[in-house]
Write an enzyme that holds these catalytic residues in place. Structure first.
Site, PDB file in Angstrom:
ATOM      1  N   ASP A 256      28.983  -9.098 -30.534  1.00 55.85           N
ATOM      2  CA  ASP A 256      28.858 -10.089 -29.480  1.00 55.85           C
ATOM      3  C   ASP A 256      27.464 -10.718 -29.590  1.00 55.85           C
ATOM      4  O   ASP A 256      26.604 -10.257 -30.346  1.00 55.85           O
ATOM      5  CB  ASP A 256      29.114  -9.480 -28.093  1.00 55.85           C
TER       6      ASP A 256
HETATM    7  C1  BGC Z   1      30.382 -13.516 -24.860  1.00 57.33           C
HETATM    8  C2  BGC Z   1      31.527 -13.569 -25.838  1.00 57.33           C
HETATM    9  C3  BGC Z   1      31.516 -14.868 -26.595  1.00 57.33           C
HETATM   10  C4  BGC Z   1      30.168 -15.055 -27.258  1.00 57.33           C
HETATM   11  C5  BGC Z   1      30.066 -16.326 -28.071  1.00 57.33           C
HETATM   12  C6  BGC Z   1      29.062 -13.902 -25.488  1.00 57.33           C
HETATM   13  O1  BGC Z   1      28.056 -14.038 -24.552  1.00 57.33           O
HETATM   14  O2  BGC Z   1      30.300 -12.219 -24.319  1.00 57.33           O
HETATM   15  O3  BGC Z   1      32.727 -13.404 -25.153  1.00 57.33           O
HETATM   16  O4  BGC Z   1      32.544 -14.881 -27.537  1.00 57.33           O
HETATM   17  O5  BGC Z   1      29.169 -15.079 -26.251  1.00 57.33           O
HETATM   18  O6  BGC Z   1      30.081 -17.443 -27.299  1.00 57.33           O
END
Ligand code: BGC
Length: 768
Positions: free
Chosen positions: A277
């Site tokens: 993540d």
């Molecule tokens: C979120 C994810 C997301 C990623 C990319 C993160 O802050 O938890 O769900 O896919 O950002 O945007």
């Protein structure tokens, strides 16, 4: 050369030749270590006056073309320009993968996932995901960070809006459908995109509902509640999995070797990409298990995380870690091979630009067909919570109508907190939808009155005066899009801002009042909300919000949605979910020493699975194929459902199962089947389900799956409180193979896996 070695070499020659022909292997053989690790790095973009550039922050000493994937480009022009920079600017011309959060639509925005879960319609979910993929891929996006399959039982957590709610069975069905929808026919189809099941795992179990918070839960809950939707996604062939920000029982998920490598890769046989993540590799530092950025890289990579998103610990430190032997070259090659294989499957080695297609982008986005699908999905996602006195459906000549609440005209709320490339101005507000629907000449007055984001109420005297002069009041209340979603947890779940004051003004007029709720989570609807005779839950419905709300309010469409998450009466009841366990003193029991509250009733305000219709449905008692069966037999369950009202309508028939007595405690009931059916007035339909050993099974005290002999109760009805039931017996006890176990485990069944989870630090050898 000993004979057996020579013959082995001979036998391997064809394989070696094959490797030479394989573009992935050919590339791997040519790549430097830095080039390989570049493939394991995902960076964001920056828009500059001359176009988009890859954003590598302060790491300007490294060639920016040493990168494998990019997050955030969302037009064909952007993706093409960035692809050119990397393909032309790098030694081996390896194309980028473009990733984006395509959750519930791209340019056409479909209802938020929690809303789509209210439709209980996997086929519909698959179609919306397919349409989203068609649009996104035309803009050059190869890879979505969806579906979000986190089970969520705490509505304070802002991210409940992104998932399918509280139930692992419904969540698993939708997870599989969404994966199939995003992936479509699969490569080389240019509208097929890589899907990612996220966030692995138990992210929804964040303590206190506070985003990113620790999750400290039992192995049983992990296995029975949080893991099944991921397993369903893996079974559906999901391409990628994203670990979650949280820790589980002391181990941050980006370091959870036992779950990432042990469970996902070894036990479930997942061969796709593990992508971190955003920044989460680096966050192993603040989480308190890494002292340096190099440690974060080593810990995450050796746990199994292939690709690092946003932070750059891999780019900076993996080469040294490999050179000094702390990370094995083979594990780097394996991860790079997975990335290159994905690129090859998408056809990017043949044509790096095949997805970035401006003509297809123009032709495929926000088409009438996609808008029609958005309207259908929105209609099916609406849940009618209350309709006393049959105020609804409304006449199309309702007299003078006052529409109040800033949300009625808030286009950005319609598309929710994570709207892909959706544009608010392309969405139909509730106000606009109502205006589109009423008979010509109908007077609709709009006064914002109050907003969820401000305590001030506007022109309340005018609101009151106009309300008294009106025949009908429609209040659009709830949350703005920014009040749910990532990092938007709430501790109070009532109507925020000045909306309560507005509501009491409206109620005081005594005029017929419909409340249309827009929100990203179950709210606590206090007594003033409950005084309204009609209450419609619409969540955030996407591009066609207003039209779909009007379709339901005016009765062109009969509402059919059912809640995928329990609505508490009070925030102090949280977590609250239907599949709870009984205690020795169940709350429903007699006497004061019961597991309840002394100040608030224990049941929820609206239970899981609940939703009304403009017609009425009557269920027969469940008919069973047999009252007694063996553990390997299948049980047929049939009910007849009759539409006893005057309108055609859809009903979502729900089947729940209870294991009456078992060696471990079981939920009071678990959803094990559901079916959406359409019935004309007066029509009856028999609906059948079949239940087998996977439905009867439990994990015993050693976490070994088995069916236990004994009694079960099956419930079939309109929601999770139905008492329409039948009883049957399973006559024998039987152990089951472990789901997803391709190779029989060395240790007896689940003991090995269990040990690896609980004692993981001890068992985790660094991959060297
Ligand atoms: C979120 C994810 C997301 C990623 C990319 C993160 O802050 O938890 O769900 O896919 O950002 O945007």
């Amino acid at each position: 050369m000993p004979l057996h070695f020579a013959s082995l070499l001979l036998a391997c020659l064809p394989l070696l030749a094959l490797a030479q022909d394989d573009p992935v292997e050919r590339l791997l053989a040519q790549m430097t270590l830095e080039e390989k690790i570049g493939q394991l790095s995902q960076l964001g973009i920056q828009t500059t006056p001359t176009g988009p550039v890859i954003d590598q922050g302060t790491q300007t000493q490294m060639p920016v073309t040493l990168v494998g994937s990019v997050l955030g480009a969302s037009t064909a022009q952007q993706t093409r320009q960035l692809q050119e920079q990397v393909v032309n600017g790098s030694r081996l011309h390896i194309p980028l993968l473009f990733a984006y959060d395509v959750l519930h639509g791209f340019r056409t925005v479909f209802p938020v996932p929690l809303a789509q879960a209210s439709a209980w319609d996997p086929d519909l979910a698959q179609r919306t995901a397919r349409a989203a993929a068609v649009e996104a891929t035309a803009s050059g996006v190869h890879w979505t960070f969806a579906p979000m399959v986190d089970v969520a039982r705490d509505p304070r957590w802002g991210r409940v809006v992104e998932g399918a709610g509280e139930d692992p069975f419904l969540g698993s069905a939708l997870a599989a459908a969404l994966v199939h929808g995003f992936q479509g026919a699969g490569a080389p189809d240019v509208s097929s995109m890589l899907a990612t099941a996220k966030h692995f795992v138990a992210y929804g179990a964040a303590e206190g509902g506070r985003d990113y918070n620790v999750a400290d839960l039992s192995e049983r809950t992990l296995r029975e509640v949080y893991l099944p939707p991921f397993q369903a996604a893996v079974a559906a062939g999901v391409d990628a999995i994203m670990p979650s920000f949280n820790e589980v029982a002391g181990i941050p998920m980006h370091r959870h070797t036992a779950l990432l490598t042990g469970l996902l890769r070894k036990q479930w046989g997942f061969t796709g990409l593990l992508v971190s993540d955003f920044n989460a590799v680096w966050e192993l530092g603040p989480q308190g298990i890494a002292a340096t950025a190099a440690d974060t890289a080593r810990l995450a990579f050796t746990a199994g995380v292939d690709i690092e998103m946003a932070s750059q610990s891999y780019r900076q430190h993996l080469p040294t870690l490999v050179r000094n032997g702390q990370v094995s070259r083979k594990s780097v090659d394996d991860a790079v091979r997975r990335v290159l294989t994905a690129k090859q499957r998408l056809g990017l080695f043949d044509d790096p630009y095949r997805y970035s297609d401006e003509a297809r982008e123009r032709a495929s986005q926000l088409t009438p067909q996609h808008r029609a699908l958005a309207r259908e999905a929105a209609q099916k996602s609406i849940v009618l919570l209350k309709n006393s006195g049959t105020l609804l459906p409304l006449s199309k000549q309702p007299g003078k109508v006052l529409v109040v609440g800033s949300l009625a005209s808030d286009a950005s709320a319609t598309i929710g907190p994570w709207a892909g490339a959706g544009r608010a101005e392309e969405s139909v507000t509730v106000l606009q939808g109502l205006r589109n629907a009423v008979a010509p000449g109908t007077e609709i007055v709009y006064l914002p009155g109050a907003s969820p984001s401000s305590p001030h109420i506007q022109d309340i005297k005018q609101v009151e005066r106009t309300a008294r002069e009106s025949d009908l009041l429609i209040a659009v209340l709830g949350e703005t899009a920014e009040q749910s979603g990532e990092a938007h947890s709430r501790a109070e779940l009532g109507l925020p801002g000045g909306q309560n004051a507005l509501l009491s003004t409206l109620l005081n007029t005594g005029k017929p009042l419909v409340i249309v709720l827009m929100n990203g989570r179950p709210l606590v609807l206090d007594e003033s909300v409950q005084q309204a005779p009609a209450l419609l839950e619409t969540w955030f419905l996407g591009s066609e919000t207003g039209n779909a709300v009007a379709d339901v309010l005016f009765g062109d469409v009969n509402p059919s949605g059912k809640l995928p998450m329990t609505f508490p009466r009070h925030v102090g009841q949280i977590p609250i979910y239907y599949a709870h366990k009984n205690t020795g003193r169940p709350p429903s029991g007699d006497g004061s020493y019961a597991s309840a509250y002394i100040d608030v009733p224990w049941p929820p305000l609206y239970p899981f699975g609940f939703g009304l219709s403009y017609t009425s449905f009557v269920y027969s008692s469940p008919r069973l194929s047999s009252p007694r069966l063996t553990s390997t037999q299948t049980l047929g369950v049939e009910v007849t459902v009759t539409n006893t009202g005057k309108r055609a309508g859809d009903e979502i028939v729900q089947l729940y199962l209870r294991d009456d007595v078992a060696s471990v405690t079981r939920p009071v009931r678990r959803l094990r089947g559901f079916r959406r059916i359409h019935l004309a007035p007066g029509e009856s339909r028999s609906v059948s389900f079949s239940l087998g050993q996977q439905d009867f099974a439990l994990l015993d005290e050693h976490f070994s799956p088995k069916v236990e002999a004994g009694g079960f109760t099956v419930f079939v009805g309109p929601d999770s409180t139905t008492t329409n039931q039948a009883h049957f017996e399973v006559s024998d006890t039987r152990r089951l193979p472990i789901a997803g176990q391709s190779v029989p485990p060395a240790l007896p069944n689940w003991a090995a896996e269990r040990l690896s989870i609980i004692c993981l630090q001890a068992r985790n050898s660094e991959a060297t």
